[in-house]
Design a protein around this motif. Structure first.
Motif, PDB file in Angstrom:
ATOM      1  N   VAL A   1      27.778  36.973  40.904  1.00 24.40           N
ATOM      2  CA  VAL A   1      27.227  36.204  39.784  1.00 24.40           C
ATOM      3  C   VAL A   1      28.342  35.445  39.062  1.00 24.40           C
ATOM      4  CG1 VAL A   1      26.076  36.391  37.537  1.00 24.40           C
ATOM      5  CG2 VAL A   1      25.187  37.631  39.503  1.00 24.40           C
ATOM      6  N   VAL A   2      29.496  36.056  38.924  1.00 25.58           N
ATOM      7  CA  VAL A   2      30.642  35.368  38.319  1.00 25.58           C
ATOM      8  C   VAL A   2      31.012  34.146  39.161  1.00 25.58           C
ATOM      9  CG1 VAL A   2      33.141  35.566  37.902  1.00 25.58           C
ATOM     10  CG2 VAL A   2      31.575  37.328  37.061  1.00 25.58           C
ATOM     11  N   LEU A   3      31.077  34.313  40.473  1.00 21.17           N
ATOM     12  CA  LEU A   3      31.428  33.197  41.351  1.00 21.17           C
ATOM     13  C   LEU A   3      30.343  32.122  41.335  1.00 21.17           C
ATOM     14  CD1 LEU A   3      32.960  35.095  44.409  1.00 21.17           C
ATOM     15  CD2 LEU A   3      34.117  34.120  42.412  1.00 21.17           C
TER      16      LEU A   3
ATOM     17  N   ALA B   1      37.945  34.954  39.691  1.00 18.31           N
ATOM     18  CA  ALA B   1      37.760  36.390  39.429  1.00 18.31           C
ATOM     19  C   ALA B   1      38.878  36.975  38.560  1.00 18.31           C
ATOM     20  CB  ALA B   1      37.605  37.169  40.733  1.00 18.31           C
ATOM     21  N   PRO B   2      40.158  36.805  38.900  1.00 12.74           N
ATOM     22  CA  PRO B   2      41.186  37.382  38.026  1.00 12.74           C
ATOM     23  C   PRO B   2      41.272  36.714  36.654  1.00 12.74           C
ATOM     24  CG  PRO B   2      42.209  36.272  39.898  1.00 12.74           C
ATOM     25  CD  PRO B   2      40.729  36.264  40.134  1.00 12.74           C
ATOM     26  N   MET B   3      40.793  35.496  36.550  1.00  9.82           N
ATOM     27  CA  MET B   3      40.811  34.840  35.239  1.00  9.82           C
ATOM     28  C   MET B   3      39.754  35.409  34.309  1.00  9.82           C
ATOM     29  SD  MET B   3      41.605  30.855  35.513  1.00  9.82           S
ATOM     30  CE  MET B   3      43.291  30.372  35.352  1.00  9.82           C
ATOM     31  N   VAL B   4      38.566  35.668  34.822  1.00  8.37           N
ATOM     32  CA  VAL B   4      37.486  36.073  33.920  1.00  8.37           C
ATOM     33  C   VAL B   4      37.229  37.573  33.881  1.00  8.37           C
ATOM     34  CG1 VAL B   4      36.380  33.822  34.071  1.00  8.37           C
ATOM     35  CG2 VAL B   4      35.596  35.647  35.546  1.00  8.37           C
TER      36      VAL B   4
ATOM     37  N   THR C   1      43.274  37.971  30.004  1.00  6.54           N
ATOM     38  CA  THR C   1      43.285  36.600  30.520  1.00  6.54           C
ATOM     39  C   THR C   1      42.042  35.864  30.045  1.00  6.54           C
ATOM     40  OG1 THR C   1      44.514  37.321  32.474  1.00  6.54           O
ATOM     41  CG2 THR C   1      43.436  35.177  32.606  1.00  6.54           C
ATOM     42  N   ARG C   2      40.890  36.506  30.169  1.00 12.03           N
ATOM     43  CA  ARG C   2      39.626  35.896  29.728  1.00 12.03           C
ATOM     44  C   ARG C   2      39.697  35.487  28.261  1.00 12.03           C
ATOM     45  NH1 ARG C   2      36.366  39.875  31.026  1.00 12.03           N
ATOM     46  NH2 ARG C   2      36.209  40.827  28.983  1.00 12.03           N
TER      47      ARG C   2
ATOM     48  N   ALA D   1      33.327  32.178  32.970  1.00 17.63           N
ATOM     49  CA  ALA D   1      33.258  31.787  34.380  1.00 17.63           C
ATOM     50  C   ALA D   1      32.796  30.337  34.505  1.00 17.63           C
ATOM     51  CB  ALA D   1      32.318  32.715  35.150  1.00 17.63           C
ATOM     52  N   SER D   2      31.806  29.948  33.702  1.00 16.60           N
ATOM     53  CA  SER D   2      31.338  28.571  33.719  1.00 16.60           C
ATOM     54  C   SER D   2      32.437  27.626  33.253  1.00 16.60           C
ATOM     55  CB  SER D   2      30.105  28.435  32.821  1.00 16.60           C
ATOM     56  OG  SER D   2      29.667  27.101  32.795  1.00 16.60           O
ATOM     57  N   LEU D   3      33.100  27.972  32.170  1.00 18.22           N
ATOM     58  CA  LEU D   3      34.206  27.167  31.661  1.00 18.22           C
ATOM     59  C   LEU D   3      35.304  27.052  32.712  1.00 18.22           C
ATOM     60  CD1 LEU D   3      35.789  25.985  28.963  1.00 18.22           C
ATOM     61  CD2 LEU D   3      36.983  28.141  29.256  1.00 18.22           C
ATOM     62  N   THR D   4      35.646  28.160  33.354  1.00 17.66           N
ATOM     63  CA  THR D   4      36.712  28.156  34.364  1.00 17.66           C
ATOM     64  C   THR D   4      36.329  27.269  35.537  1.00 17.66           C
ATOM     65  OG1 THR D   4      37.444  30.350  33.679  1.00 17.66           O
ATOM     66  CG2 THR D   4      38.127  29.615  35.865  1.00 17.66           C
ATOM     67  N   GLY D   5      35.077  27.319  35.974  1.00 14.98           N
ATOM     68  CA  GLY D   5      34.636  26.440  37.055  1.00 14.98           C
ATOM     69  C   GLY D   5      34.788  24.976  36.685  1.00 14.98           C
TER      70      GLY D   5
END
Length: 161
Positions: A22-24, A48-51, A56-57, A137-141
């Protein structure tokens, strides 16, 4: 992979394949929103390691206007530990990707890109920490979609595919 029954309960909860898929998927939605294309599969090992790593998150920027290199320069401790976290999560990311593909949360496209086929059920209100993870996760994408290339992202964060 470690047999499920042999996993530590905290590891099983935070690194379970459903959560990671779901994160991905959420990151892939953000990436697609920003770039109109699927997220390169290699970026899953960055997301994954960011969020999933709380410090880090919490240090991630509030918007995509912050350049990745500038952010990495402002957070040298997080950047220094990132390669080890990414390596430690590699098997879990692979397992989460397989789970997402098998359960129609993710779809593989040509050229090694991943698209989300996941849709959050209407009215579903996730618990606070899960909501924060999915928002980041959305922001990181979206953020990673603004980078010149996956190779740039990997170089800035000190990891190799």
């Amino acid at each position: 992979m470690t047999v499920w029954a042999d996993r530590h309960p905290i590891s099983a909860a935070m690194l379970n394949p459903a959560l990671i898929s779901v994160v991905l998927a959420t990151a892939a939605q953000g990436y697609d929103k920003e770039s109109d294309q699927g997220m390169p599969w290699a970026m899953a090992f960055i997301v994954a390691p960011m969020v999933l790593h709380r410090p880090t998150r919490q240090a991630l920027p509030a918007s995509t206007r912050t350049h990745l290199a500038a952010w990495a320069g402002q957070h040298p401790v997080i950047r220094a530990g990132f390669p080890a976290r990414a390596q430690a999560l590699a098997d879990a990311v692979k397992e989460g990707t397989r789970f997402g593909l098998a359960h129609d949360a993710l779809a593989l496209e040509s050229q090694g890109r991943v698209r989300s086929t996941f849709r959050r059920p209407r009215g579903f209100k996730p618990p606070a920490e899960l909501d924060q993870i999915l928002r980041k996760a959305s922001l990181t994408g979206r953020w990673l979609a603004k980078a010149e290339s996956p190779a740039t992202v990997f170089a800035v964060l000190g990891v190799a595919p």
